[in-house]
Design an enzyme around this catalytic site. Structure first.
Site, PDB file in Angstrom:
ATOM      1  N   HIS A 128       0.831  -1.203   0.000  1.00 26.45           N
ATOM      2  CA  HIS A 128       0.000   0.000   0.000  1.00 26.45           C
ATOM      3  C   HIS A 128       0.866   1.255   0.000  1.00 26.45           C
ATOM      4  O   HIS A 128       0.602   2.210  -0.741  1.00 26.45           O
ATOM      5  CB  HIS A 128      -0.925  -0.003   1.221  1.00 26.45           C
ATOM      6  CG  HIS A 128      -1.638   1.289   1.449  1.00 26.45           C
ATOM      7  ND1 HIS A 128      -2.887   1.556   0.943  1.00 26.45           N
ATOM      8  CD2 HIS A 128      -1.257   2.413   2.112  1.00 26.45           C
ATOM      9  CE1 HIS A 128      -3.253   2.781   1.295  1.00 26.45           C
ATOM     10  NE2 HIS A 128      -2.278   3.330   2.008  1.00 26.45           N
ATOM     11  N   GLU A 129       1.906   1.265   0.827  1.00 26.40           N
ATOM     12  CA  GLU A 129       2.758   2.459   0.908  1.00 26.40           C
ATOM     13  C   GLU A 129       3.574   2.656  -0.356  1.00 26.40           C
ATOM     14  O   GLU A 129       3.757   3.784  -0.818  1.00 26.40           O
ATOM     15  CB  GLU A 129       3.659   2.368   2.142  1.00 26.40           C
ATOM     16  CG  GLU A 129       2.905   2.338   3.462  1.00 26.40           C
ATOM     17  CD  GLU A 129       1.978   3.529   3.641  1.00 26.40           C
ATOM     18  OE1 GLU A 129       2.241   4.604   3.055  1.00 26.40           O
ATOM     19  OE2 GLU A 129       0.977   3.393   4.364  1.00 26.40           O
ATOM     20  N   HIS A 132       1.571   4.433  -3.043  1.00 27.07           N
ATOM     21  CA  HIS A 132       1.547   5.896  -2.979  1.00 27.07           C
ATOM     22  C   HIS A 132       2.708   6.492  -3.776  1.00 27.07           C
ATOM     23  O   HIS A 132       2.549   7.498  -4.460  1.00 27.07           O
ATOM     24  CB  HIS A 132       1.639   6.367  -1.528  1.00 27.07           C
ATOM     25  CG  HIS A 132       0.352   6.296  -0.764  1.00 27.07           C
ATOM     26  ND1 HIS A 132      -0.798   6.923  -1.194  1.00 27.07           N
ATOM     27  CD2 HIS A 132       0.039   5.665   0.401  1.00 27.07           C
ATOM     28  CE1 HIS A 132      -1.767   6.696  -0.313  1.00 27.07           C
ATOM     29  NE2 HIS A 132      -1.291   5.938   0.651  1.00 27.07           N
ATOM     30  N   GLU A 192      -5.900   7.438  -1.063  1.00 25.98           N
ATOM     31  CA  GLU A 192      -5.877   6.230  -0.244  1.00 25.98           C
ATOM     32  C   GLU A 192      -6.600   5.081  -0.941  1.00 25.98           C
ATOM     33  O   GLU A 192      -6.144   3.939  -0.923  1.00 25.98           O
ATOM     34  CB  GLU A 192      -6.519   6.499   1.124  1.00 25.98           C
ATOM     35  CG  GLU A 192      -5.735   7.440   2.011  1.00 25.98           C
ATOM     36  CD  GLU A 192      -4.334   6.945   2.330  1.00 25.98           C
ATOM     37  OE1 GLU A 192      -4.028   5.757   2.076  1.00 25.98           O
ATOM     38  OE2 GLU A 192      -3.538   7.735   2.835  1.00 25.98           O
TER      39      GLU A 192
END
Length: 491
Positions: A128-129, A132, A192
């Protein structure tokens, strides 16, 4: 305090990596711009400050495991095809957090690592990070997000409270370095959601169960609720995902996305993960002081103070951050020459910036529990809203000083934190002895064990059952299978 590494963790992890099939129906990677030299330099420049703000690099045996999982899932992003292009760091912090910066730098705290229940959840968080970064979300957030304040990397709890556009307020916004700002600026809800979608795809293409993101989000939501209950309030300090979209909707969306892509990978890697986290330092490191309920105690410095019920604290090597009563505060120390007036001015100057011109203020001398003290208040601005910034210096000896910096609505001064400041005192050897390190221990479920009997082994004076259930992602009526393994926390 070195933890023992169990070789089967590496063996199991390596076997999982080698044997896991790539999901045939997982979505294909979208074309992503590779990491640029400028981004790599930016991430490298921020790295040292991020590590410092989060307590340094954790060097336990878990590091090799986290690095392997992180690099494996990160290569699915399209940012780079070589695992070595990504720098994966475990931070020595009890705070639940993870983030990535441009240039392939990915971070996870030992606190969040302990909350995870399998390797797939670790991959979900790191993926997920990385998403970004792959989506270049930091470019837009740097242009639109409010900068953090003097209260450090944990300052998202107080963004906008002191960082104004005029005078001293604008100077406060520069109290936190660029590295930690880069790591902690908030993303939009849309960003997000996009990172969740990309992260689920990374999981599927790596052969992990894509449902792992939703189960990790459920654990985070449970941990946040527990933190709120422990603090006696309905709002807690930010953790990973705390500023993200509403938890329930986000869990449902992540699970729906996992179903939609029809991935065939189901690997969870629970055994490898439990073997890796067995022996992991849990909670505060006593060498940096510890939060015991509403008390902060530093056994080496022999000092402590108490915050009111409903206030929250977060501990880091640099400072203790306190939020509550409509204000924010920081407790820390700086070198002391023996002159309290000089010390107070030095604290104000360190907050404002070395070249900043301080407004006029009055210094008041007082005592706190017999300890000489001095304080000064300055009127600052948060946008168009005036606030009071107060420094209270305490000098228990001729060579040591501590201070509180408080930020409160104009006219309140130090009032919201008066009881906290008045509670500051030196502590006894017995009180210092209360602070003992805690570790994650992985234990087998016995034939007669229940969640209640296992929870009773948790090294906490309160909420043992809730802590045990949250740590293991279990429900109160869960029936445990003898021989399976669970996490507890012991001294």
């Amino acid at each position: 305090m070195r933890m023992r590494w169990k070789m089967m963790a590496m063996a199991s992890a390596a076997a999982l990596a080698a044997a896991t099939p790539i999901a045939a129906e997982a979505p294909q990677a979208q074309r992503v711009q590779a990491i640029t030299a400028q981004e790599r330099a930016q991430g490298q420049q921020a790295n040292a400050e991020i590590v410092r703000e989060y307590g340094g690099v954790y060097d336990g045996p878990q590091v090799a495991y986290v690095k392997r999982v992180g690099q494996r899932v990160a290569t699915q992003s399209g940012l780079a095809t070589t695992p070595g292009a990504f720098t994966i760091t475990v931070l020595d912090s009890p705070v639940d957090n993870a983030f990535a910066t441009p240039g392939g730098y990915v971070y996870v705290t030992r606190g969040l690592l302990a909350l995870m229940n399998d390797e797939a959840e670790l991959a979900a968080v790191l993926g997920h990070e990385v998403a970004h970064v792959a989506a270049r979300h930091s470019r837009s957030r740097q242009n639109t997000a409010t900068r953090n304040t003097l209260l450090g990397a944990l300052g998202q709890a107080i963004v906008g409270a002191v960082a104004g556009n005029s005078g001293f307020g604008s100077l406060l916004s520069r109290g936190i370095g660029a590295g930690a700002q880069l790591a902690t600026l908030g993303y939009s809800r849309g960003q997000e959601t996009e990172a969740d979608t990309l992260g689920v795809g990374y999981l599927a293409r790596t052969g992990y169960d894509p449902v792992a993101l939703s189960t990790m989000l459920e654990s985070l939501a449970a941990q946040n609720q527990l933190s709120q209950a422990i603090a006696g309030q309905t709002r807690a300090l930010p953790a990973w995902a705390s500023t993200h979209p509403e938890p329930g909707a986000r869990v449902a969306r992540a699970r729906s996305e996992a179903t939609r892509i029809r991935a065939t990978g189901t690997a969870r890697g629970r055994d490898a993960h439990l073997a890796a986290v067995d022996g992991l330092l849990y909670g505060d490191d006593p060498a940096q002081g510890a939060i015991l309920g509403q008390r902060f105690v530093h056994p080496a410095l022999r000092i402590g103070f108490t915050v009111p019920q409903g206030y929250t604290m977060a501990n880091s090597p640099q400072a203790v951050t306190i939020v509550g009563g409509g204000g924010q505060a920081q407790f820390a120390t700086l070198p002391y020459s023996g002159n309290r007036e000089t010390y107070v001015r030095g604290v104000l100057q360190s907050v404002a910036g070395a070249n900043a011109r301080l407004p006029a203020y009055q210094l008041q001398s007082t005592t706190v529990n017999g300890i000489p003290a001095a304080q000064a208040t300055i009127r600052a601005a948060s946008g168009n809203t005036p606030v009071d910034v107060t420094v209270v210096a305490l000098t228990p000896s001729a060579t040591r000083a501590y201070h509180f910096v408080t930020v409160t609505p104009a006219g309140r001064g130090v009032a919201p934190f008066a009881s906290t400041i008045q509670s500051f005192r030196t502590i006894t050897a017995a009180e210092a002895g209360e602070v003992r390190a805690r570790y994650v221990r992985v234990v087998p479920v016995g034939a007669r064990d229940t969640v209640q009997t296992l929870a009773a082994r948790m090294a906490f004076p309160d909420r043992q059952l809730e802590r045990f259930l949250t740590l293991n992602g279990l429900s109160a009526n869960e029936r445990l299978t003898p021989g399976t393994r669970v996490k507890i926390v012991t001294h």
